[in-house]
Scaffold this motif. Structure first.
Motif, PDB file in Angstrom:
ATOM      1  N   PRO A 178      32.270  12.116 -12.135  1.00  0.00           N
ATOM      2  CA  PRO A 178      33.509  12.661 -12.735  1.00  0.00           C
ATOM      3  C   PRO A 178      34.069  11.788 -13.844  1.00  0.00           C
ATOM      4  N   SER A 179      33.997  10.452 -13.680  1.00  0.00           N
ATOM      5  CA  SER A 179      34.485   9.568 -14.740  1.00  0.00           C
ATOM      6  C   SER A 179      33.665   9.726 -16.012  1.00  0.00           C
ATOM      7  N   LEU A 180      32.339   9.812 -15.854  1.00  0.00           N
ATOM      8  CA  LEU A 180      31.488  10.009 -17.019  1.00  0.00           C
ATOM      9  C   LEU A 180      31.776  11.338 -17.688  1.00  0.00           C
ATOM     10  N   ARG A 181      32.032  12.375 -16.892  1.00  0.00           N
ATOM     11  CA  ARG A 181      32.358  13.678 -17.456  1.00  0.00           C
ATOM     12  C   ARG A 181      33.664  13.628 -18.233  1.00  0.00           C
ATOM     13  N   ASP A 182      34.672  12.957 -17.672  1.00  0.00           N
ATOM     14  CA  ASP A 182      35.962  12.863 -18.359  1.00  0.00           C
ATOM     15  C   ASP A 182      35.849  12.047 -19.644  1.00  0.00           C
ATOM     16  N   GLU A 183      35.081  10.959 -19.593  1.00  0.00           N
ATOM     17  CA  GLU A 183      34.924  10.135 -20.794  1.00  0.00           C
ATOM     18  C   GLU A 183      34.208  10.916 -21.899  1.00  0.00           C
ATOM     19  N   ALA A 184      33.150  11.636 -21.515  1.00  0.00           N
ATOM     20  CA  ALA A 184      32.417  12.419 -22.513  1.00  0.00           C
ATOM     21  C   ALA A 184      33.294  13.511 -23.112  1.00  0.00           C
ATOM     22  N   ALA A 185      34.104  14.161 -22.265  1.00  0.00           N
ATOM     23  CA  ALA A 185      34.992  15.208 -22.779  1.00  0.00           C
ATOM     24  C   ALA A 185      36.047  14.625 -23.714  1.00  0.00           C
ATOM     25  N   ALA A 186      36.593  13.443 -23.360  1.00  0.00           N
ATOM     26  CA  ALA A 186      37.607  12.825 -24.214  1.00  0.00           C
ATOM     27  C   ALA A 186      37.023  12.409 -25.559  1.00  0.00           C
ATOM     28  N   VAL A 187      35.820  11.833 -25.539  1.00  0.00           N
ATOM     29  CA  VAL A 187      35.193  11.418 -26.797  1.00  0.00           C
ATOM     30  C   VAL A 187      34.858  12.632 -27.656  1.00  0.00           C
ATOM     31  N   THR A 188      34.358  13.689 -27.033  1.00  0.00           N
ATOM     32  CA  THR A 188      34.024  14.900 -27.793  1.00  0.00           C
ATOM     33  C   THR A 188      35.262  15.532 -28.408  1.00  0.00           C
ATOM     34  N   ASP A 212      27.109   8.816 -32.326  1.00  0.00           N
ATOM     35  CA  ASP A 212      28.421   8.186 -32.169  1.00  0.00           C
ATOM     36  C   ASP A 212      29.066   8.593 -30.842  1.00  0.00           C
ATOM     37  N   ILE A 213      28.964   9.867 -30.488  1.00  0.00           N
ATOM     38  CA  ILE A 213      29.559  10.338 -29.233  1.00  0.00           C
ATOM     39  C   ILE A 213      28.873   9.685 -28.033  1.00  0.00           C
ATOM     40  N   ILE A 214      27.547   9.627 -28.062  1.00  0.00           N
ATOM     41  CA  ILE A 214      26.815   9.014 -26.951  1.00  0.00           C
ATOM     42  C   ILE A 214      27.139   7.527 -26.839  1.00  0.00           C
ATOM     43  N   THR A 215      27.202   6.840 -27.979  1.00  0.00           N
ATOM     44  CA  THR A 215      27.514   5.406 -27.956  1.00  0.00           C
ATOM     45  C   THR A 215      28.912   5.149 -27.413  1.00  0.00           C
ATOM     46  N   ALA A 216      29.895   5.942 -27.852  1.00  0.00           N
ATOM     47  CA  ALA A 216      31.262   5.762 -27.358  1.00  0.00           C
ATOM     48  C   ALA A 216      31.358   6.070 -25.865  1.00  0.00           C
ATOM     49  N   SER A 217      30.652   7.110 -25.403  1.00  0.00           N
ATOM     50  CA  SER A 217      30.681   7.458 -23.978  1.00  0.00           C
ATOM     51  C   SER A 217      30.046   6.355 -23.132  1.00  0.00           C
ATOM     52  N   LEU A 218      28.922   5.809 -23.591  1.00  0.00           N
ATOM     53  CA  LEU A 218      28.270   4.727 -22.849  1.00  0.00           C
ATOM     54  C   LEU A 218      29.135   3.472 -22.835  1.00  0.00           C
ATOM     55  N   SER A 219      29.800   3.187 -23.952  1.00  0.00           N
ATOM     56  CA  SER A 219      30.672   2.018 -23.996  1.00  0.00           C
ATOM     57  C   SER A 219      31.831   2.150 -23.013  1.00  0.00           C
ATOM     58  N   ALA A 220      32.460   3.323 -23.001  1.00  0.00           N
ATOM     59  CA  ALA A 220      33.570   3.531 -22.062  1.00  0.00           C
ATOM     60  C   ALA A 220      33.088   3.503 -20.614  1.00  0.00           C
ATOM     61  N   SER A 221      31.916   4.068 -20.349  1.00  0.00           N
ATOM     62  CA  SER A 221      31.378   4.061 -18.987  1.00  0.00           C
ATOM     63  C   SER A 221      31.019   2.651 -18.540  1.00  0.00           C
ATOM     64  N   SER A 222      30.465   1.851 -19.457  1.00  0.00           N
ATOM     65  CA  SER A 222      30.130   0.459 -19.119  1.00  0.00           C
ATOM     66  C   SER A 222      31.388  -0.342 -18.806  1.00  0.00           C
ATOM     67  N   ARG A 223      32.443  -0.101 -19.564  1.00  0.00           N
ATOM     68  CA  ARG A 223      33.699  -0.811 -19.304  1.00  0.00           C
ATOM     69  C   ARG A 223      34.270  -0.419 -17.944  1.00  0.00           C
ATOM     70  N   ARG A 224      34.200   0.868 -17.618  1.00  0.00           N
ATOM     71  CA  ARG A 224      34.709   1.305 -16.323  1.00  0.00           C
ATOM     72  C   ARG A 224      33.827   0.790 -15.182  1.00  0.00           C
ATOM     73  N   ALA A 225      32.514   0.723 -15.394  1.00  0.00           N
ATOM     74  CA  ALA A 225      31.626   0.169 -14.366  1.00  0.00           C
ATOM     75  C   ALA A 225      31.903  -1.314 -14.143  1.00  0.00           C
ATOM     76  N   SER A 226      32.200  -2.044 -15.223  1.00  0.00           N
ATOM     77  CA  SER A 226      32.539  -3.461 -15.091  1.00  0.00           C
ATOM     78  C   SER A 226      33.829  -3.641 -14.293  1.00  0.00           C
ATOM     79  N   ASP A 227      34.821  -2.788 -14.556  1.00  0.00           N
ATOM     80  CA  ASP A 227      36.072  -2.874 -13.786  1.00  0.00           C
ATOM     81  C   ASP A 227      35.831  -2.558 -12.315  1.00  0.00           C
ATOM     82  N   THR A 228      34.975  -1.575 -12.042  1.00  0.00           N
ATOM     83  CA  THR A 228      34.653  -1.242 -10.651  1.00  0.00           C
ATOM     84  C   THR A 228      33.951  -2.402  -9.950  1.00  0.00           C
ATOM     85  N   GLY A 229      33.042  -3.077 -10.657  1.00  0.00           N
ATOM     86  CA  GLY A 229      32.355  -4.222 -10.073  1.00  0.00           C
ATOM     87  C   GLY A 229      33.306  -5.360  -9.744  1.00  0.00           C
TER      88      GLY A 229
END
Length: 284
Positions: A178-188, A212-229
């Motif tokens: 769900p987080s990845l879906r929300d991030e992708a929707a926000a970037v799009t 650009d959309i894929i890079t921004a989505s991966l960057s946001a997902s990586s940041r959220r994964a780091s916070d989860t860790g």
């Protein structure tokens, strides 16, 4: 009080419009990640492990023996599962125009090269694998999949494999969908607002926008994964996977029997015991 009544009436009218199929928002184009359907069905009442087993068997049959008979058998089972899960047409992702343009160009190239049916069969295999995965997510909540994975992988404990760690990793990955879906929707949506809603001019600009959309989505997902860790480290590490009692019903039995019959049909056609009725479409 009058404002509250008016708001309640408007809410009821909106719910009634959604239930009758009117006033539904337009689906955004692009590959949208699926989400669990918010209603009960025959598929949701099944044990998630049964659906995982059936999907594994059907996917293995598709990848090992991608014959026309295999495609037909798997398509019938997935269609029956979609009807049992009451999947609406609005849940299907609406792919963008550039995707269908690429498919059309690849089909023209395959036709000129003499491999049209091979391309069609490969495309059908990929579509069925994605369809089965989406059906599993449509009919199963993510928090129920993790205990099912743990129950299915219990025999691996005899080999001293880290079953709990694997199950916890799968659970975290499913919770991140769900987080990845929300991030992708926000970037799009952000990219669409910046372009003023205009489609990209030319293939290069469209490709650049997609990167650009894929890079921004991966960057946001990586940041959220780091916070989860970091949060997991502060709480003591990987959380334990809850245990779930395995309860099989008649729906599970029907699904396993139909999957076993489809697998037996594939094996019979593969060894030549039964002729392939779709052989006219091309060699398997």
């Amino acid at each position: 009080m009058d404002g509250h009544r008016t708001g309640t009436a408007d809410t009821r009218a909106r719910i009634r419009a959604l239930a009758t199929g009117r006033g539904r928002p337009r689906r955004p184009s692009g590959g949208v990640l699926p989400r669990t359907l918010p209603w009960e069905s025959a598929m949701t009442r099944m044990w998630p492990g049964t659906k995982i087993i059936c999907l594994t068997v059907l996917t293995s049959a598709l990848l090992l023996r991608p014959m026309w008979s295999t495609l037909a058998a798997v398509s019938v089972l997935l269609l029956a599962g979609s009807v049992a899960a009451r999947v609406p047409l609005q849940a299907l992702p609406r792919l963008p125009l550039w995707f269908w343009s690429g498919i059309g160009g690849a089909m023209i190239g395959a036709t000129l090269g003499g491999g049209l049916w091979i391309f069609v069969r490969s495309l059908a295999v990929a579509a069925l694998v994605v369809w089965g995965s989406m059906l599993l997510i449509w009919s199963t909540a993510p928090d129920r999949l993790t205990p099912a994975f743990r129950s299915l992988m219990t025999p691996m404990r005899w080999l001293r494999l880290p079953v709990d760690e694997w199950s916890a990793s799968m659970g975290l990955a499913l919770r991140g969908i769900p987080s990845l879906r929300d991030e992708a929707a926000a970037v799009t949506d952000t990219a669409r607002l910046r372009s003023g809603g205009k489609p990209p001019d030319g293939f290069k600009e469209g490709l650049r926008l997609m990167v650009d959309i894929i890079t921004a989505s991966l960057s946001a997902s990586s940041r959220r994964a780091s916070d989860t860790g970091r949060a997991m480290t502060l709480r003591g590490g990987v959380p334990p996977v809850p245990r779930e009692r395995v309860r099989l019903g008649w729906r599970d039995g029907i699904a396993l029997v139909l999957t076993g019959a489809a697998a037996a049909l594939v094996v019979a056609v593969a060894v030549g015991a039964i002729p392939d009725p779709f052989q006219v479409l091309g060699p398997s």
